[in-house]
Scaffold this motif. Structure first.
Motif, PDB file in Angstrom:
ATOM      1  N   ALA A 167       0.833  -1.213   0.000  1.00  0.00           N
ATOM      2  CA  ALA A 167       0.000   0.000   0.000  1.00  0.00           C
ATOM      3  C   ALA A 167       0.861   1.254   0.000  1.00  0.00           C
ATOM      4  N   LEU A 168       1.959   1.230   0.774  1.00  0.00           N
ATOM      5  CA  LEU A 168       2.853   2.380   0.839  1.00  0.00           C
ATOM      6  C   LEU A 168       3.622   2.538  -0.472  1.00  0.00           C
ATOM      7  N   MET A 169       4.056   1.401  -1.050  1.00  0.00           N
ATOM      8  CA  MET A 169       4.719   1.453  -2.363  1.00  0.00           C
ATOM      9  C   MET A 169       3.815   2.125  -3.396  1.00  0.00           C
ATOM     10  N   GLU A 170       2.553   1.747  -3.352  1.00  0.00           N
ATOM     11  CA  GLU A 170       1.597   2.307  -4.321  1.00  0.00           C
ATOM     12  C   GLU A 170       1.430   3.806  -4.137  1.00  0.00           C
ATOM     13  N   SER A 171       1.354   4.238  -2.867  1.00  0.00           N
ATOM     14  CA  SER A 171       1.247   5.682  -2.591  1.00  0.00           C
ATOM     15  C   SER A 171       2.473   6.428  -3.102  1.00  0.00           C
ATOM     16  N   ARG A 175       3.170   9.263  -6.855  1.00  0.00           N
ATOM     17  CA  ARG A 175       3.772  10.592  -6.777  1.00  0.00           C
ATOM     18  C   ARG A 175       5.111  10.691  -7.514  1.00  0.00           C
ATOM     19  N   ASP A 176       5.530   9.602  -8.172  1.00  0.00           N
ATOM     20  CA  ASP A 176       6.844   9.601  -8.809  1.00  0.00           C
ATOM     21  C   ASP A 176       6.811   8.657 -10.016  1.00  0.00           C
ATOM     22  N   GLN A 182       8.922   1.241 -11.675  1.00  0.00           N
ATOM     23  CA  GLN A 182       9.494   0.140 -10.894  1.00  0.00           C
ATOM     24  C   GLN A 182       8.391  -0.710 -10.257  1.00  0.00           C
ATOM     25  N   PHE A 183       7.331  -0.055  -9.808  1.00  0.00           N
ATOM     26  CA  PHE A 183       6.231  -0.776  -9.170  1.00  0.00           C
ATOM     27  C   PHE A 183       5.523  -1.678 -10.189  1.00  0.00           C
ATOM     28  N   ILE A 184       5.261  -1.151 -11.381  1.00  0.00           N
ATOM     29  CA  ILE A 184       4.585  -1.924 -12.433  1.00  0.00           C
ATOM     30  C   ILE A 184       5.473  -3.075 -12.902  1.00  0.00           C
ATOM     31  N   LEU A 197      11.604   5.865   0.000  1.00  0.00           N
ATOM     32  CA  LEU A 197      10.674   6.417   0.986  1.00  0.00           C
ATOM     33  C   LEU A 197      11.351   7.504   1.817  1.00  0.00           C
ATOM     34  N   GLN A 198      12.562   7.217   2.294  1.00  0.00           N
ATOM     35  CA  GLN A 198      13.297   8.194   3.105  1.00  0.00           C
ATOM     36  C   GLN A 198      13.520   9.487   2.314  1.00  0.00           C
ATOM     37  N   ALA A 199      13.863   9.351   1.037  1.00  0.00           N
ATOM     38  CA  ALA A 199      14.110  10.529   0.197  1.00  0.00           C
ATOM     39  C   ALA A 199      12.834  11.334  -0.021  1.00  0.00           C
ATOM     40  N   MET A 200      11.699  10.651  -0.203  1.00  0.00           N
ATOM     41  CA  MET A 200      10.437  11.361  -0.423  1.00  0.00           C
ATOM     42  C   MET A 200       9.987  12.106   0.829  1.00  0.00           C
TER      43      MET A 200
END
Length: 651
Positions: A167-171, A175-176, A182-184, A197-200
């Motif tokens: 769910a967090l990956m999708e969020s 936004r990027d 990469q997710f797809i 995540l840390q960078a975002m």
């Protein structure tokens, strides 16, 4: 070992201090959890804080978790102490903004959010008090999306043991574009997604949100683990030392302690720190270094980038000031709009009272303590009535002085609406200085700006710099009410000195007279402070609010409405609206919310009434005169402002 500074923020009564107690307990920094209502909270250790049950001072604690040192700063939640909060914001790596699951976003919540946004502080949300009747965390998240940021992202079940959930990956992917690819493509490398995540979060493209109950110890330990996993810092210990002062305090012996965040390099005891003070560069040795944890302090020999610490040995450094590599100063967003007179028994030594307030002024520069010589009065600038009540107790407890305060008055200012030249001449026997200035209206909020059109052949660079120094050494009285002059562009046209007779203070006299003579010729106007307001009410109450704003000489944008509520924004004078929050709460039965933020100065809505009430006599101001002094036959004589121009030596 990483060192990360975390700031804690919330509206009053959202449970911030209780939440901080839980964090300290889980990191073994304290043995027992304190509570505000039990008056034993670790960070609300001051007597006044215990008595009032609110955070007033930005105090810090140190905690360690999984190899990382965290400096925790608990900031005031009441608007009257906003300058204290704003100074602390500048040294934070991350912030935790706590919102009640029952009350939701409140006025001060939005003020805090705007401040964090202005200073680019990455922020985590924690929705607290989910155990209370009426709590609705999902509704609060929707309100955050609507009123604060659309990039809020729930953490629950999505970040554990360094693993980023689907769910967090999708969020993140939403936004990027690169992350979406990469997710797809099915990339599920945990290290890759965690560093992304840390960078975002660090770049404020994503704002994680968790929920729970600090009082019932629900969700806090999980949040701490998520916070630890998702935060990173990058400080350079090898660079020269650089830091920023976020607080000045005096210990029980009166020793001045300067609290600093190290932003780069290393600082050791006996190292020298240089900083600008009163127009000169001052260099002083650090005599002690202390790591402060609650009301305890530990001496250390050195500190490095990322550390939060106190030093002794600096005598004139100011809160908000940069040190070493950093030379900037804090320009306050939270500005007092009220002035109050200090009242004390005439048996007290006025010098002792003034000395106490000078110490408080060093600790909180927004007080702007002024000694009015002609009135023999001490005046201070304040945010509100609660601050005055607290100050009264502080002065009693710390300095053993009984004082009270006059009713707060609005802080007015003055400016001009026409361009003029001002001339000042100061020539009593064996003195000489002449100054010509061009005064022009400046942009609203620009203060006083200085430009130099004077050639070195006409006046030495040293004397030109002296004129500039005198223009900025104090607030200058306007001629309508004696209030400070602002939003004026001052250009030095030319000036004159005498090889033998020009002495210290001559150019101050000529400069002040030139400024005043120019004001006499200009079109002067009075300015008053305004609020930017945001009011949310049920639709049935919208008409009443719009009518109230108009009666208060305010302006509003077209209201934004839903099926049930209206949100109204605009500008309104502080003088007519400073008590409106109480009125709003009354007729909306507590269901309306209001946010008031200082919105700068603009034309006074009742100028003539204020001028008459102030009763300022421009010709009887002991600090300012628009007349000039010339010399003839060995004697100085005074020439009125409207005749002085014709007698100037350089015309």
């Amino acid at each position: 070992m990483s060192k990360i500074t975390i700031g804690m923020f919330a509206h009053v009564d959202a449970g911030k201090t209780t939440f901080a107690e839980q964090l300290l307990y889980y990191t073994n920094s304290i043995r027992e959890r304190g509570r505000v209502d039990h008056k034993d909270a670790y960070l609300d250790a001051h007597t006044i804080e215990k008595a009032r049950g609110i955070t007033i001072f930005a105090d810090q604690a140190v905690m360690s978790y999984k190899g990382t040192t965290y400096y925790l700063i608990d900031t005031p939640g009441h608007v009257d102490f906003s300058p204290e909060m704003e100074r602390a914001v500048r040294v934070m790596d991350y912030a935790i903004l706590i919102i009640s699951a029952v009350e939701g976003i409140q006025g001060h919540t939005e003020t805090v959010w705007q401040l964090l946004h202005k200073h680019n502080v990455p922020t985590f949300f924690f929705i607290n008090k989910t155990d209370r009747t009426g709590a609705d965390a999902d509704r609060v998240i929707e309100d955050i999306r609507l009123h604060l940021t659309a990039d809020v992202c729930p953490l629950t079940g999505s970040l554990k043991d360094g693993v980023v959930g689907e769910a967090l990956m999708e969020s993140m992917a939403e936004r990027d574009e690169h992350l979406l690819d990469q997710f797809i493509a099915g990339t599920r490398d945990h290290a890759y997604w965690l560093s992304s995540l840390q960078a975002m979060i660090r770049s404020r493209r994503l704002f994680p949100c968790a929920s729970g109950s600090a009082l019932q110890d629900v969700g806090v330990s999980e949040f701490l683990d998520q916070l630890h996993t998702a935060t990173t810092v990058d400080y350079d210990e090898q660079a020269p030392f650089g830091g920023r002062i976020y607080k000045i305090r005096h210990d029980s012996n009166g020793v001045r302690m300067t609290f600093i965040k190290a932003l780069s390099g290393t600082l050791k005891v006996r190292d020298e720190l240089c900083y600008p003070a009163n127009e000169v560069q001052l260099c002083e040795k650090v005599t002690r270094l202390l790591i402060v944890n609650g009301n305890k302090s530990q001496p250390v020999e050195q500190v490095t980038a990322g550390d939060l610490f106190a030093v002794t040995g600096l005598t004139a450094a100011e809160a908000g000031q940069g040190l070493g590599l950093f030379s900037d100063r804090l320009v306050y967003e939270m500005v007092p709009t009220l002035k109050s007179k200090v009242i004390f028994d005439n048996q007290l030594n006025v010098k002792e009272v003034l000395k106490a307030f000078r110490i408080l002024d060093a600790e909180d520069p927004s007080l702007n303590v002024v000694w009015e010589e002609s009135l023999q009065e001490i005046h201070i600038h304040v945010m509100g009535v609660i601050q005055l009540e607290v100050l009264e107790q502080i002065v009693r407890d710390r300095f053993r002085l009984d004082v009270s305060f006059g009713n707060p008055e609005i802080l007015y200012k003055e400016t001009i609406q026409s361009a003029v030249n001002g001339y000042g001449h100061f020539e009593p026997l064996k003195h000489y200085a002449e100054v010509h200035l061009r005064l022009e209206p400046g942009e609203r909020g620009s203060g006083m700006e200085f430009m130099n059109a004077c050639h070195a052949n006409d006046l030495t660079i040293g004397h030109q710099n002296l004129i500039r120094t005198h223009l900025f050494e104090r607030d200058h009285h306007g001629i309508l009410t004696g209030m400070p002059v602002t939003d004026i562009k001052v250009t030095l046209l030319t000036g004159a000195a005498h090889n033998e007779h020009t002495h210290g203070g001559d150019f101050r006299e000529a400069t002040f007279r030139a400024l005043r003579q120019g004001l006499e010729k200009a079109r002067n106007v009075l300015l008053e402070p305004y609020y930017h307001f945001k009011i949310k009410v049920e639709l049935d109450d919208m008409g009443r609010v719009l009518s109230d704003i108009q009666k208060a000489s305010g302006r509003f944008e077209p209201p934004q409405t839903t099926d049930t509520h209206a949100v109204i924004t605009g500008q309104v004078p502080v003088a007519t609206f400073m008590n409106y929050s109480t009125e709003l709460a009354s007729f909306t039965h507590g269901r309306g919310s209001i946010q008031l933020v200082f919105g700068g100065y603009d034309l006074c809505h009742n100028e003539q009434e204020v001028i008459e009430r102030k009763g300022y006599r421009k010709d009887a101001d002991p600090l300012y005169t628009s007349s000039s002094i010339f010399c003839a036959k060995g004697h100085g004589y005074t020439v009125a402002w409207d005749e002085a121009e014709a007698k100037m030596h350089l015309l």
